[in-house]
Write an enzyme that holds these catalytic residues in place. Structure first.
Site, short mmCIF file in Angstrom:
data_model
loop_
_atom_site.label_atom_id
_atom_site.label_comp_id
_atom_site.label_asym_id
_atom_site.label_seq_id
_atom_site.Cartn_x
_atom_site.Cartn_y
_atom_site.Cartn_z
N CYS A 16 55.86 28.82 38.47
CA CYS A 16 55.62 30.25 38.49
C CYS A 16 55.86 30.83 39.87
O CYS A 16 55.87 30.12 40.87
CB CYS A 16 54.18 30.54 38.07
SG CYS A 16 53.85 30.03 36.38
N CYS A 17 56.02 32.14 39.90
CA CYS A 17 56.21 32.88 41.13
C CYS A 17 55.12 32.51 42.14
O CYS A 17 53.96 32.38 41.75
CB CYS A 17 56.14 34.38 40.82
SG CYS A 17 56.53 35.43 42.21
N PRO A 18 55.49 32.24 43.36
CA PRO A 18 56.77 32.49 44.00
C PRO A 18 57.66 31.25 44.11
O PRO A 18 58.69 31.29 44.75
CB PRO A 18 56.36 32.93 45.40
CG PRO A 18 55.18 32.05 45.71
CD PRO A 18 54.45 31.94 44.37
#
Length: 78
Positions: A16-18
Site C-alpha cells: 500500500c501507499c507509499p
C-alpha cells in the site's frame, strides 16, 4: 501501441501507499536512460500516483493496463 521492451520489472502487489512509489523511485534510479521499468501493482492509489510521479520527475509513462485488479505501468527512464 506495441508492448514496450521491458528492461526491469518491479512487483509491488499487496503493498500500500507509499511503498509502490518509494520502490518505483528506487528501481528507476538503478536503470539507464531509455530503459523501461514495468511496475506491477494492486494499490488503486497508483492510478494517480504513478502518472503524477512521472510528470514531476520527467520520466515517460509509456502505457498502463489493468486486468483482474492488477495494474501495470510501463515507465521509460529519461
Amino acid at each position: 501501441m506495441t508492448d514496450p521492451q521491458i528492461t526491469s520489472t518491479l512487483d509491488t502487489t499487496g503493498k500500500c501507499c507509499p511503498m509502490p512509489l518509494v520502490e518505483t523511485n528506487r528501481a528507476i534510479r538503478a536503470l539507464q536512460p531509455g530503459d523501461v521499468l514495468e511496475i506491477v501493482a494492486t494499490d488503486l492509489g497508483t492510478r494517480t500516483d504513478i502518472p503524477s510521479w512521472c510528470a514531476r520527475t520527467g520520466h515517460r509513462l509509456l502505457s498502463t493496463s489493468e486486468s483482474g485488479g492488477t495494474l501495470r505501468y510501463y515507465v521509460q527512464k529519461v
